[in-house]
Motif scaffolding. Sequence first.
Motif, short mmCIF file in Angstrom:
data_model
loop_
_atom_site.label_atom_id
_atom_site.label_comp_id
_atom_site.label_asym_id
_atom_site.label_seq_id
_atom_site.Cartn_x
_atom_site.Cartn_y
_atom_site.Cartn_z
N ILE A 49 -21.39 95.66 14.32
CA ILE A 49 -21.60 95.55 12.88
C ILE A 49 -23.10 95.69 12.64
O ILE A 49 -23.89 94.90 13.15
N ASP A 50 -23.48 96.68 11.86
CA ASP A 50 -24.88 96.92 11.53
C ASP A 50 -25.04 96.84 10.01
O ASP A 50 -24.47 97.67 9.30
N LEU A 51 -25.77 95.85 9.54
CA LEU A 51 -26.00 95.67 8.13
C LEU A 51 -27.46 96.01 7.84
O LEU A 51 -28.36 95.42 8.43
N GLU A 52 -27.66 96.98 6.96
CA GLU A 52 -29.00 97.37 6.53
C GLU A 52 -29.12 97.05 5.05
O GLU A 52 -28.19 97.30 4.28
N THR A 53 -30.27 96.50 4.65
CA THR A 53 -30.43 96.08 3.27
C THR A 53 -31.89 96.06 2.85
O THR A 53 -32.78 95.94 3.69
N ASN A 54 -32.09 96.13 1.55
CA ASN A 54 -33.43 95.95 1.01
C ASN A 54 -33.65 94.51 0.56
O ASN A 54 -34.71 94.17 0.08
N LEU A 55 -32.65 93.65 0.74
CA LEU A 55 -32.83 92.23 0.48
C LEU A 55 -33.78 91.64 1.52
O LEU A 55 -33.84 92.12 2.64
N PRO A 56 -34.49 90.58 1.16
CA PRO A 56 -35.43 89.98 2.12
C PRO A 56 -34.72 89.29 3.28
O PRO A 56 -33.59 88.78 3.12
N SER A 75 -32.35 99.12 -6.56
CA SER A 75 -31.92 97.74 -6.79
C SER A 75 -31.31 97.19 -5.51
O SER A 75 -30.92 97.95 -4.63
N PRO A 76 -31.21 95.85 -5.40
CA PRO A 76 -30.65 95.26 -4.17
C PRO A 76 -29.34 95.94 -3.75
O PRO A 76 -28.46 96.19 -4.58
N CYS A 77 -29.27 96.25 -2.45
CA CYS A 77 -28.11 96.98 -1.94
C CYS A 77 -27.91 96.71 -0.45
O CYS A 77 -28.78 96.18 0.22
N VAL A 78 -26.73 97.10 0.03
CA VAL A 78 -26.36 96.92 1.43
C VAL A 78 -25.61 98.16 1.91
O VAL A 78 -24.75 98.69 1.20
#
Length: 118
Positions: free
Chosen positions: A4-11, A55-58
Amino acid sequence: MPFIDLETNLPASRFSEDFLKKLCSTTAAVLGKPEDRMNLVVKAGLPMLIAGSCSPCVMLSVSAIGVTDTAEKNKEHSANIFQFLTGELGLTEDRIVLRFYALEAHQVGKKATVMSFL
């Protein structure tokens, strides 16, 4: 042995050890795999754009042997994973994208061999 690889612009501060454990247990249950076979990484704080917006995303990728190889399976996986991510991260469905990759046993190495021989 799912990945499982989660990439995000959230901190990164949004992704506590508790979140990682919940994501692990949720995706293990969704895929019907034991938690001790799960492999998970979160890459936070990335410059990202989805659907023309920063905007915040995943983006979450699921790579697994035998459980991501049909549209029917992935439709069910998608619904369950979206429910988890929207609930935990407070994002709307349009800010989340999933990718499914079907792996073969010979493509995953473990214990100095490949899963085909384990």
